[in-house]
Design an enzyme around this catalytic site. Structure first.
Site, PDB file in Angstrom:
ATOM      1  N   LYS A 188      11.561 -27.824   8.564  1.00  0.00           N
ATOM      2  CA  LYS A 188      12.315 -26.840   9.477  1.00  0.00           C
ATOM      3  C   LYS A 188      11.505 -25.590   9.280  1.00  0.00           C
ATOM      4  O   LYS A 188      11.557 -24.849   8.092  1.00  0.00           O
ATOM      5  CB  LYS A 188      13.435 -26.797   8.864  1.00  0.00           C
ATOM      6  CG  LYS A 188      14.615 -26.054   9.779  1.00  0.00           C
ATOM      7  CD  LYS A 188      14.366 -24.731  10.431  1.00  0.00           C
ATOM      8  CE  LYS A 188      15.071 -23.740   9.899  1.00  0.00           C
ATOM      9  NZ  LYS A 188      14.632 -22.246  10.427  1.00  0.00           N
ATOM     10  N   GLY A 241      12.115 -19.372   0.247  1.00  0.00           N
ATOM     11  CA  GLY A 241      12.596 -18.236   1.035  1.00  0.00           C
ATOM     12  C   GLY A 241      13.492 -17.472  -0.021  1.00  0.00           C
ATOM     13  O   GLY A 241      13.175 -17.312  -1.276  1.00  0.00           O
ATOM     14  N   SER A 242      14.531 -16.830   0.651  1.00  0.00           N
ATOM     15  CA  SER A 242      15.300 -15.935   0.054  1.00  0.00           C
ATOM     16  C   SER A 242      16.176 -16.987  -1.179  1.00  0.00           C
ATOM     17  O   SER A 242      16.727 -18.134  -0.931  1.00  0.00           O
ATOM     18  CB  SER A 242      16.304 -15.414   1.076  1.00  0.00           C
ATOM     19  OG  SER A 242      17.046 -15.922   1.488  1.00  0.00           O
ATOM     20  N   THR A 245      19.704 -18.001   0.682  1.00  0.00           N
ATOM     21  CA  THR A 245      19.563 -19.199   1.342  1.00  0.00           C
ATOM     22  C   THR A 245      19.304 -20.384   0.127  1.00  0.00           C
ATOM     23  O   THR A 245      20.014 -21.397   0.471  1.00  0.00           O
ATOM     24  CB  THR A 245      18.334 -19.375   2.339  1.00  0.00           C
ATOM     25  OG1 THR A 245      18.523 -18.101   3.265  1.00  0.00           O
ATOM     26  CG2 THR A 245      18.329 -20.528   3.031  1.00  0.00           C
ATOM     27  N   GLY A 246      18.541 -20.144  -0.802  1.00  0.00           N
ATOM     28  CA  GLY A 246      18.310 -21.064  -1.906  1.00  0.00           C
ATOM     29  C   GLY A 246      19.802 -21.663  -2.661  1.00  0.00           C
ATOM     30  O   GLY A 246      20.021 -22.791  -2.667  1.00  0.00           O
ATOM     31  N   GLU A 264      11.661 -22.121  -4.334  1.00  0.00           N
ATOM     32  CA  GLU A 264      10.706 -21.199  -4.506  1.00  0.00           C
ATOM     33  C   GLU A 264      11.134 -19.860  -3.809  1.00  0.00           C
ATOM     34  O   GLU A 264      11.065 -19.870  -2.742  1.00  0.00           O
ATOM     35  CB  GLU A 264       9.252 -21.560  -4.181  1.00  0.00           C
ATOM     36  CG  GLU A 264       8.300 -20.981  -5.045  1.00  0.00           C
ATOM     37  CD  GLU A 264       7.725 -19.668  -4.135  1.00  0.00           C
ATOM     38  OE1 GLU A 264       8.505 -18.586  -4.498  1.00  0.00           O
ATOM     39  OE2 GLU A 264       6.623 -19.610  -3.486  1.00  0.00           O
ATOM     40  N   CYS A 299       5.589 -13.632  -1.718  1.00  0.00           N
ATOM     41  CA  CYS A 299       6.613 -13.804  -2.485  1.00  0.00           C
ATOM     42  C   CYS A 299       6.028 -13.114  -4.264  1.00  0.00           C
ATOM     43  O   CYS A 299       6.834 -12.608  -5.004  1.00  0.00           O
ATOM     44  CB  CYS A 299       6.775 -15.161  -2.673  1.00  0.00           C
ATOM     45  SG  CYS A 299       5.528 -16.252  -3.164  1.00  0.00           S
ATOM     46  N   GLU A 398      14.070  -7.414  -4.156  1.00  0.00           N
ATOM     47  CA  GLU A 398      13.092  -7.803  -3.536  1.00  0.00           C
ATOM     48  C   GLU A 398      13.022  -7.000  -1.956  1.00  0.00           C
ATOM     49  O   GLU A 398      13.999  -7.402  -1.370  1.00  0.00           O
ATOM     50  CB  GLU A 398      12.823  -9.324  -3.270  1.00  0.00           C
ATOM     51  CG  GLU A 398      11.586  -9.614  -2.526  1.00  0.00           C
ATOM     52  CD  GLU A 398      11.355 -11.094  -2.551  1.00  0.00           C
ATOM     53  OE1 GLU A 398      12.380 -12.040  -1.986  1.00  0.00           O
ATOM     54  OE2 GLU A 398      10.209 -11.612  -2.696  1.00  0.00           O
TER      55      GLU A 398
HETATM   56  P1  ADP Z   1      14.197 -14.592   5.103  1.00  0.00           P
HETATM   57  O1  ADP Z   1      15.282 -13.743   4.581  1.00  0.00           O
HETATM   58  O2  ADP Z   1      13.002 -14.141   4.201  1.00  0.00           O
HETATM   59  O3  ADP Z   1      14.020 -14.711   6.366  1.00  0.00           O
HETATM   60  P2  ADP Z   1      15.391 -17.028   4.537  1.00  0.00           P
HETATM   61  O4  ADP Z   1      15.678 -17.655   3.185  1.00  0.00           O
HETATM   62  O5  ADP Z   1      16.613 -16.549   5.346  1.00  0.00           O
HETATM   63  O6  ADP Z   1      14.377 -15.991   4.256  1.00  0.00           O
HETATM   64  O7  ADP Z   1      14.585 -17.968   5.421  1.00  0.00           O
HETATM   65  C1  ADP Z   1      13.797 -18.996   4.978  1.00  0.00           C
HETATM   66  C2  ADP Z   1      14.071 -20.123   5.602  1.00  0.00           C
HETATM   67  O8  ADP Z   1      15.518 -20.656   5.403  1.00  0.00           O
HETATM   68  C3  ADP Z   1      13.815 -20.119   7.060  1.00  0.00           C
HETATM   69  O9  ADP Z   1      13.349 -21.451   7.640  1.00  0.00           O
HETATM   70  C4  ADP Z   1      15.233 -20.009   7.742  1.00  0.00           C
HETATM   71  O10 ADP Z   1      15.470 -20.365   8.848  1.00  0.00           O
HETATM   72  C5  ADP Z   1      15.938 -21.017   6.681  1.00  0.00           C
HETATM   73  N1  ADP Z   1      17.326 -20.641   6.457  1.00  0.00           N
HETATM   74  C6  ADP Z   1      17.897 -19.339   6.501  1.00  0.00           C
HETATM   75  N2  ADP Z   1      19.467 -19.706   6.593  1.00  0.00           N
HETATM   76  C7  ADP Z   1      19.555 -20.987   6.208  1.00  0.00           C
HETATM   77  C8  ADP Z   1      20.842 -21.826   5.944  1.00  0.00           C
HETATM   78  N3  ADP Z   1      22.181 -21.097   5.926  1.00  0.00           N
HETATM   79  N4  ADP Z   1      20.684 -23.220   5.627  1.00  0.00           N
HETATM   80  C9  ADP Z   1      19.305 -23.651   5.771  1.00  0.00           C
HETATM   81  N5  ADP Z   1      18.209 -22.637   5.743  1.00  0.00           N
HETATM   82  C10 ADP Z   1      18.288 -21.823   6.231  1.00  0.00           C
END
Ligand code: ADP
Length: 494
Positions: A188, A241-242, A245-246, A264, A299, A398
C-alpha cells in the site's frame, strides 16, 4: 546526469494508474480515482485508483492463494534468485525513467532521487536475492536419541504500508527480504507517491515474479491501509510512516488476528557537535545536508542540532552559510540540492511549526517562509531556529520538513540528557576528535543509528531501525530477514 534526457522524460504525459492485482491492472471497485498533484508546480499529473476495502480484500485473497499454491515459495531458491536478480537489472535499466516519474510525484531533488530511489531499490533487491540461497536452518544440540531441527519458513502474506519520502527505497527494504524468503506481499503506497511502486511491480512481473505474489493497492490510508491492518488473512504488517499511524496499526492487529507489526516511525535525531570536532567547517556542511536534503523529509534527518556553548554562535553561522549555499527549487534541475515539499498540507504544517517555535521563544536565523510560490509548487527556504529549549514543541516533535532546531549544551552529560529527552530514538551523530567521548556517546545516546564525524550515507549492510517510539524491528542487512520468517521446530525421535 543528463539534463537533456531528464527534460524529455519530464515532458511525457503520465498515464492514469490503477491497482496491480493478480498481475492485472484493476480499477477501484467503485471506479473512483485520486488526483496525483505534482509538488513541483501544484498541477494534477495523473490519477491513481482510489481503492476500496473490497479492493484490498481482493488483493489479499490473491496473495493468499499465491502463497498457498506455492507458485513462488515452492520454487527452488536458485529460481527465485534469478527472478529477483532480473528484477534488479530491470530497475537499473529503467533508473532515470523511474527517478523522474518519482520526482514528478513526490518532489525529491533528482540527484538524490536517482541514487536513493531506483539505485538503492536495485541494490537492496540484489542484496536479498544474493542472500536467499545462503540462509540455512539449524540442527539443535539435543540428546543423542532426538534430532531437533529448526526450519526457517516464510510467514505467508505480508502487508507493507510505505510513505511518500522515498517510496522505492523504503518499499524495496520491505519487498526485498519478504519476497526473497518466499512470502507474498500486498503493498500500500502513500497517497502522494504511488506511481513508482506501481511501475516497480510491473517490472517484477516482467522479471518473472508470478502474478499474485506482489499486489499493489493504492488509495487512502484510512480506507485501504486500514483494511490491510484489520485483515484476518495478513500474517505480518510492516510499516514506515508516522507514529500516529503506527499506533493505529498496532490497534488494528489487536482487534483482528494479532498479526506481527513492525514499525519504522519518525525521529527527532540529535546531531551533537563538540568544540573538538575534527573539522568544524565540514561538520557544518554535513549538518546542513543532514537536515535540508529532500527538504528535510528524511526519517533519520538530523533535526536537532546540539552545539557546545563555546562554539554556538560561530557554528550556527557556518551551518546557515552552508544552508544558504544550497540551491532550492525545481527538483528536476540537476544542480538542485533541495527540492519541493511533498504537498501543500505538509508545507502548511512546516510553517505552523516555525510560528509555534517563535511563539515559544525561538529565533529564526534563516528561512521560516515559503519561496517560489509563483511556480505553484511547494517550496520552503531552509530554516534554522536557535534558542530552542529541550522541552519546546520544535524539540519534541518531528516536523518532517527543512527546519533545524538548535540548542546549546555545556557538558557531555548535558548533551546526552538533551539528546535522550524525546520519545524518539532513531538516529543521531556526534562530532568529536576524542575517541573515548565518541564511544561514550554511541553507548549513551538512545538511538538505532549513531554517526561519528559524519551524517547519513549508510548502506544496505547495516540495520536501520528505531528504539522508543521510533519503532521496532529494523530494515536492511541480514537482520531484516527475521521479520519475514517463522521458526519451526521439528523434534524427531530417532
Ligand atoms: P505522513 O503523515 O508522513 O503522511 P502517515 O503515517 O500518515 O505519514 O503515512 C504513511 C503511510 O501510512 C501512507 O501509505 C498512508 O496512506 C498510510 N496510512 C495513513 N493512515 C493510515 C491508517 N489509518 N491505516 C493504515 N495506513 C494508513
Amino acid at each position: 546526469m543528463d539534463q537533456g534526457k531528464i527534460d524529455i522524460l519530464r515532458a511525457r504525459p503520465v498515464p492514469a494508474f490503477s491497482h496491480l492485482i493478480e498481475g492485472q491492472h484493476v480499477a477501484a471497485s467503485d471506479g473512483a480515482t485520486l488526483d496525483v498533484v505534482s509538488p513541483i508546480d501544484g498541477q494534477v499529473l495523473t490519477t491513481v485508483a482510489r481503492g476500496t476495502a473490497a479492493d484490498m480484500d481482493t488483493a489479499i485473497a490473491s496473495a493468499r492463494a499465491a502463497f498457498e499454491d506455492r507458485r513462488w515459495a515452492g520454487q527452488p531458491p536458485a529460481a527465485r534468485k534469478k527472478v529477483l536478480m532480473k528484477w534488479a537489472d530491470l530497475i537499473e535499466a529503467n533508473a532515470l525513467e523511474l527517478a523522474v516519474l518519482g520526482v514528478r510525484d513526490n518532489g525529491t531533488e533528482i540527484g538524490m532521487a536517482l541514487k536513493a530511489e531506483p539505485g538503492s531499490a536495485a541494490a537492496t533487491i540484489r542484496y536479498y536475492a544474493e542472500a536467499l540461497d545462503k540462509i540455512y536452518g539449524e540442527i539443535a544440540p539435543t540428546a543423542g536419541d532426538i534430532l531437533g531441527l529448526i526450519h526457517k519458513e516464510p510467514v505467508g502474506v505480508v502487508g507493507a504500508i510505505v510513505p511518500w519520502n522515498f517510496p522505492m527505497m523504503i518499499g524495496a527494504w520491505k519487498l526485498g527480504p519478504a519476497l526473497a524468503m518466499g512470502n507474498s506481499v500486498v503493498l500500500k503506497p502513500a497517497e502522494t507517491a504511488s506511481l513508482t511502486l506501481l511501475r516497480l511491480a510491473e517490472l517484477a512481473l516482467e522479471a518473472g515474479l508470478p502474478p499474485g505474489v506482489l499486489n499493489v493497492v493504492t488509495g487512502e490510508g484510512a480506507v485501504v491501509g486500514q483494511a490491510l491492518g484489520l485483515s484476518m488473512d495478513v500474517d505480518v504488517l510492516v510499516f514506515t510512516g508516522s507514529g500516529a499511524t503506527g499506533r493505529r496499526l498496532m490497534e488494528y492487529a489487536a482487534r483482528s488476528n494479532m498479526k506481527r507489526v513492525y514499525l519504522e516511525l519518525g525521529g527527532k535525531s540529535p546531531n551533537i557537535v563538540f568544540a573538538d570536532a575534527p573539522d568544524l567547517a565540514e561538520a557544518a556542511k554535513v549538518s546542513a545536508a543532514g537536515i535540508f536534503r529532500n527538504a528535510g523529509q528524511v526519517c533519520v534527518a538530523g533535526s536537532r542540532l546540539l552545539v557546545e556553548a563555546a562554539i554556538h554562535d560561530e557554528f550556527v553561522a557556518e551551518v546557515a552559510k552552508a544552508a544558504q549555499a544550497m540551491r532550492v527549487g525545481d527538483p528536476l534541475q540537476v544542480d538542485t540540492q533541495i527540492g519541493a515539499v511533498n504537498s501543500d498540507v505538509q508545507l502548511a504544517q512546516n510553517l505552523r511549526f516555525v510560528d509555534t517555535a517563535q511563539a515559544e521563544g525561538g529565533q529564526v536565523v534563516i528561512g521560516g517562509h515559503r519561496i517560489l510560490a509563483e511556480t505553484g509548487g511547494y517550496y520552503m527556504a531552509p530554516t534554522i531556529v536557535t534558542g530552542v529549549t529541550p522541552d519546546a514543541t520544535l524539540a519534541q516533535n518531528e516536523v518532517f520538513g527543512p527546519v533545524l532546531a538548535v540548542t546549546p549544551f555545556a557538558t557531555d552529560d548535558e548533551a546526552v540528557r538533551i539528546a535522550n529527552a524525546t520519545v524518539y530514538g532513531l538516529a543521531g551523530a556526534v562530532w568529536t576528535s576524542t575517541l573515548g567521548r565518541a564511544h561514550r556517546m554511541i553507548r549513551d545516546v538512545r538511538t538505532g543509528v549513531m554517526h561519528v564525524n559524519t551524517y547519513g550515507g549508510a548502506d544496505g549492510t547495516v540495520p536501520l531501525g528505531g528504539v522508543g517510539q521510533s519503532g521496532n524491528g529494523s530494515d536492511k542487512s541480514l537482520h531484516a530477514i527475521d521479520k519475514y520468517i517463522n521458526l519451526k521446530t521439528a523434534w524427531i525421535k530417532l
